[in-house]
Scaffold this motif. Structure first.
Motif, mmCIF file in Angstrom:
data_model
loop_
_atom_site.group_PDB
_atom_site.id
_atom_site.type_symbol
_atom_site.label_atom_id
_atom_site.label_comp_id
_atom_site.label_asym_id
_atom_site.label_seq_id
_atom_site.Cartn_x
_atom_site.Cartn_y
_atom_site.Cartn_z
ATOM 1 N N ALA A 77 0.838 -1.150 -0.010
ATOM 2 C CA ALA A 77 -0.125 0.137 -0.042
ATOM 3 C C ALA A 77 1.027 1.335 0.085
ATOM 4 C CB ALA A 77 -0.891 0.249 1.240
ATOM 5 N N PRO A 78 0.479 2.154 -0.876
ATOM 6 C CA PRO A 78 1.522 3.433 -0.988
ATOM 7 C C PRO A 78 1.700 4.169 0.377
ATOM 8 C CG PRO A 78 -0.628 3.734 -1.767
ATOM 9 C CD PRO A 78 -0.500 2.517 -1.527
ATOM 10 N N PRO A 79 2.707 4.532 0.768
ATOM 11 C CA PRO A 79 2.761 5.464 1.746
ATOM 12 C C PRO A 79 2.306 6.820 1.654
ATOM 13 C CG PRO A 79 4.929 5.127 0.941
ATOM 14 C CD PRO A 79 3.952 4.309 0.129
ATOM 15 N N PRO A 80 2.057 7.771 2.544
ATOM 16 C CA PRO A 80 1.931 9.135 2.432
ATOM 17 C C PRO A 80 3.299 9.998 1.772
ATOM 18 C CG PRO A 80 2.265 8.691 4.516
ATOM 19 C CD PRO A 80 2.176 7.278 4.089
ATOM 20 N N LEU A 81 2.944 10.769 1.193
ATOM 21 C CA LEU A 81 4.195 11.451 0.294
ATOM 22 C C LEU A 81 4.930 12.148 1.341
ATOM 23 C CD1 LEU A 81 2.349 13.010 -2.792
ATOM 24 C CD2 LEU A 81 4.139 11.396 -2.741
ATOM 25 N N ARG A 82 4.445 12.564 2.385
ATOM 26 C CA ARG A 82 5.218 13.137 3.429
ATOM 27 C C ARG A 82 6.362 12.452 3.867
ATOM 28 N NH1 ARG A 82 1.436 15.037 6.307
ATOM 29 N NH2 ARG A 82 1.235 17.102 5.748
ATOM 30 N N GLY A 83 7.644 13.008 3.883
ATOM 31 C CA GLY A 83 8.703 12.147 4.340
ATOM 32 C C GLY A 83 9.333 11.276 3.121
ATOM 33 N N LEU A 84 8.878 11.170 1.930
ATOM 34 C CA LEU A 84 9.383 10.350 0.925
ATOM 35 C C LEU A 84 10.566 11.120 0.428
ATOM 36 C CD1 LEU A 84 6.789 8.743 -1.017
ATOM 37 C CD2 LEU A 84 8.218 7.436 0.695
ATOM 38 N N LYS A 85 11.567 10.673 -0.107
ATOM 39 C CA LYS A 85 12.932 11.184 -0.627
ATOM 40 C C LYS A 85 12.497 11.004 -1.955
ATOM 41 C CE LYS A 85 17.794 10.936 -1.069
ATOM 42 N NZ LYS A 85 18.929 10.322 -0.532
ATOM 43 N N LEU A 86 12.741 12.162 -2.730
ATOM 44 C CA LEU A 86 12.563 12.110 -4.191
ATOM 45 C C LEU A 86 13.786 11.863 -4.947
ATOM 46 C CD1 LEU A 86 9.901 14.720 -4.603
ATOM 47 C CD2 LEU A 86 9.383 12.191 -4.420
ATOM 48 N N GLY A 87 14.043 11.217 -5.866
ATOM 49 C CA GLY A 87 15.260 11.353 -6.640
ATOM 50 C C GLY A 87 15.401 12.337 -7.517
ATOM 51 N N SER A 88 16.506 12.410 -8.160
ATOM 52 C CA SER A 88 17.034 13.477 -9.107
ATOM 53 C C SER A 88 15.876 13.547 -10.250
ATOM 54 C CB SER A 88 18.292 13.306 -9.617
ATOM 55 O OG SER A 88 18.285 12.039 -10.206
ATOM 56 N N ASP A 89 15.105 12.551 -10.418
ATOM 57 C CA ASP A 89 14.099 12.861 -11.574
ATOM 58 C C ASP A 89 12.983 13.341 -11.155
ATOM 59 O OD1 ASP A 89 13.230 10.472 -10.083
ATOM 60 O OD2 ASP A 89 13.348 8.995 -11.701
ATOM 61 N N GLY A 90 13.013 13.255 -9.621
ATOM 62 C CA GLY A 90 11.410 14.049 -9.287
ATOM 63 C C GLY A 90 10.598 12.907 -8.638
ATOM 64 N N CYS A 91 10.872 11.402 -9.070
ATOM 65 C CA CYS A 91 9.937 10.635 -8.423
ATOM 66 C C CYS A 91 10.578 9.883 -7.003
ATOM 67 C CB CYS A 91 9.988 9.443 -9.788
ATOM 68 S SG CYS A 91 8.752 9.966 -10.967
ATOM 69 N N PRO A 92 9.669 9.448 -6.461
ATOM 70 C CA PRO A 92 10.066 8.748 -5.192
ATOM 71 C C PRO A 92 11.168 7.522 -5.474
ATOM 72 C CG PRO A 92 7.736 8.756 -5.159
ATOM 73 C CD PRO A 92 8.288 9.145 -6.567
ATOM 74 N N GLU A 93 12.255 7.559 -4.461
ATOM 75 C CA GLU A 93 13.179 6.689 -4.315
ATOM 76 C C GLU A 93 12.890 5.437 -3.613
ATOM 77 O OE1 GLU A 93 16.906 8.383 -3.218
ATOM 78 O OE2 GLU A 93 17.467 9.108 -4.855
ATOM 79 N N THR A 94 11.927 5.407 -2.867
ATOM 80 C CA THR A 94 11.437 4.191 -2.000
ATOM 81 C C THR A 94 11.219 3.132 -2.554
ATOM 82 O OG1 THR A 94 10.424 5.753 -0.275
ATOM 83 C CG2 THR A 94 9.609 3.637 -0.165
ATOM 84 N N PRO A 95 11.791 1.754 -2.409
ATOM 85 C CA PRO A 95 11.248 0.488 -3.486
ATOM 86 C C PRO A 95 10.110 0.220 -2.803
ATOM 87 C CG PRO A 95 12.992 0.341 -1.571
ATOM 88 C CD PRO A 95 12.827 1.438 -1.442
ATOM 89 N N PHE A 96 8.901 0.479 -3.613
ATOM 90 C CA PHE A 96 7.585 0.114 -3.098
ATOM 91 C C PHE A 96 7.387 -1.355 -3.618
ATOM 92 C CE2 PHE A 96 7.119 4.759 -4.460
ATOM 93 C CZ PHE A 96 6.788 5.163 -3.354
ATOM 94 N N MET A 97 7.955 -1.719 -4.770
ATOM 95 C CA MET A 97 7.943 -3.053 -5.105
ATOM 96 C C MET A 97 8.595 -4.192 -4.556
ATOM 97 S SD MET A 97 7.037 -1.927 -9.268
ATOM 98 C CE MET A 97 8.233 -0.750 -8.973
ATOM 99 N N ALA A 98 8.225 -5.424 -4.339
ATOM 100 C CA ALA A 98 8.972 -6.693 -3.650
ATOM 101 C C ALA A 98 10.234 -6.539 -4.613
ATOM 102 C CB ALA A 98 8.175 -7.751 -3.528
#
Length: 331
Positions: A182-203
């Motif tokens: 389930a997707p986490p809230p955006l607050r606190g996520l680290k965004l990569g240089s491309d502007g997209c989240p770096e968190t590994p959502f997928m297994a």
């Protein structure tokens, strides 16, 4: 005379035997494929934090074989899943086709396959919504997905499986898909240089897709994606089918950031009522004042993946709605 009588008696004796053999050899009429029980109700708008799962959950191939549910789904959503078509292949219908949403909970018969469940959903639409349709093939505008002039900018994937078809994947507001938690809230996520989240959502090691609205636009993150699969995902957001003509046969890990308003049809055509409002709501989902706007999907494909959408015409198989009713019959 006696020979004629004997022939008549033999024929009279053989006739019932022939009928009995024919009846024994005849195939029994196939039972209509139906859910054992199905509840169909208009959806209520989500409350609380607004998080709600979209698309099918449960059924064959899942951890809950005997129960299939759809949440906050439109008739077009249900047709896409029932008939294995893209959104742009559903033609006609009333103006509420993409606005009225329904919740469905159905009991799946033991041993039913995925294809049989699709037929059950077709029959449910016909019975509960009085849906009738016909098929047509027309020469219509399409987009061809091709390699750009400077070549592809793609990362070969190390996963061995392939993400499930995007039309059949459950989605979250924000939006987690197959292979994702389930997707986490955006607050606190680290965004990569491309502007997209770096968190590994997928297994780890698994193919999957993830889409998320961020302050920098919408992000599509895929692992183990084929070009045909990417074309299918783009078809869901654009007003015409996308056909893979890249000639690329590999599987790739993709990261794509774009302006969702540039998707001219499908899910992103009329604004999704579940998408966070750019100017309000959770501060973590607001587009920052003065921030550089995200590129259109067309520019994003060229700049970030080295791919291009070319407008063409081609044959498109359509499901044309003849009749459908807004209020489902009673459960």
């Amino acid at each position: 005379m006696s020979r004629a009588i004997a022939g008549t008696v033999l024929a009279a004796w053989l006739c019932p035997l022939v009928h009995a053999q024919s009846a024994a050899n005849a195939k029994p009429a196939e039972a209509k494929l139906e859910f054992e029980v199905a509840s169909v109700k208009p959806s209520a708008l989500p409350g609380g934090n607004g998080v709600i799962r979209l698309g099918p959950q449960g059924g064959p191939g899942s951890g809950d074989l005997g129960r299939l549910s759809y949440t906050f789904s439109t008739i077009r959503d249900l047709m896409v899943d029932a008939y294995s078509v893209k959104r742009s292949q559903v033609s006609g219908g009333p103006n509420w086709l993409d606005s009225e949403r329904f919740d469905i909970v159905a009991k799946v018969p033991a041993g039913a396959t995925k294809e049989q469940v699709k037929v059950m959903l077709q029959n449910l639409l016909a019975e509960r919504f009085k849906l009738t349709l016909h098929r047509e093939t027309k020469e219509l505008p399409i987009y061809a997905l091709v390699v750009g002039a400077k070549g592809p900018k793609l990362k070969d994937s190390t996963v061995t499986d392939t993400p499930p078809p995007s039309d059949s994947q459950p989605k979250e507001v924000g939006r987690g898909e197959a292979g994702a938690a389930a997707p986490p809230p955006l607050r606190g996520l680290k965004l990569g240089s491309d502007g997209c989240p770096e968190t590994p959502f997928m297994a780890a090691g698994r193919a999957g897709n993830f889409m998320m609205m961020t302050p920098n636009g919408e992000c599509m993150i895929s692992k183990g994606q084929t070009m045909d699969g990417l074309a299918a995902r783009l078809s869901n957001g654009l007003d015409r089918p996308v056909i893979d003509q890249t000639g690329l046969k590999g599987k790739y890990d993709l990261r794509l950031r774009y302006d969702p308003s540039s998707m001219s049809g499908g899910r992103d055509g009329p604004k999704d009522p579940l998408d966070p409002a750019p100017a309000g709501g959770d501060p973590a989902t607001r587009i920052a004042s003065g921030a550089e706007p995200p590129p259109s999907i067309f520019s994003a494909l060229q700049e970030q993946l080295g791919l291009k959408l070319e407008a063409k015409k081609g044959p498109v198989d359509l499901l044309v709605i003849d009749h459908v009713e807004k209020t489902p019959t009673k459960n």
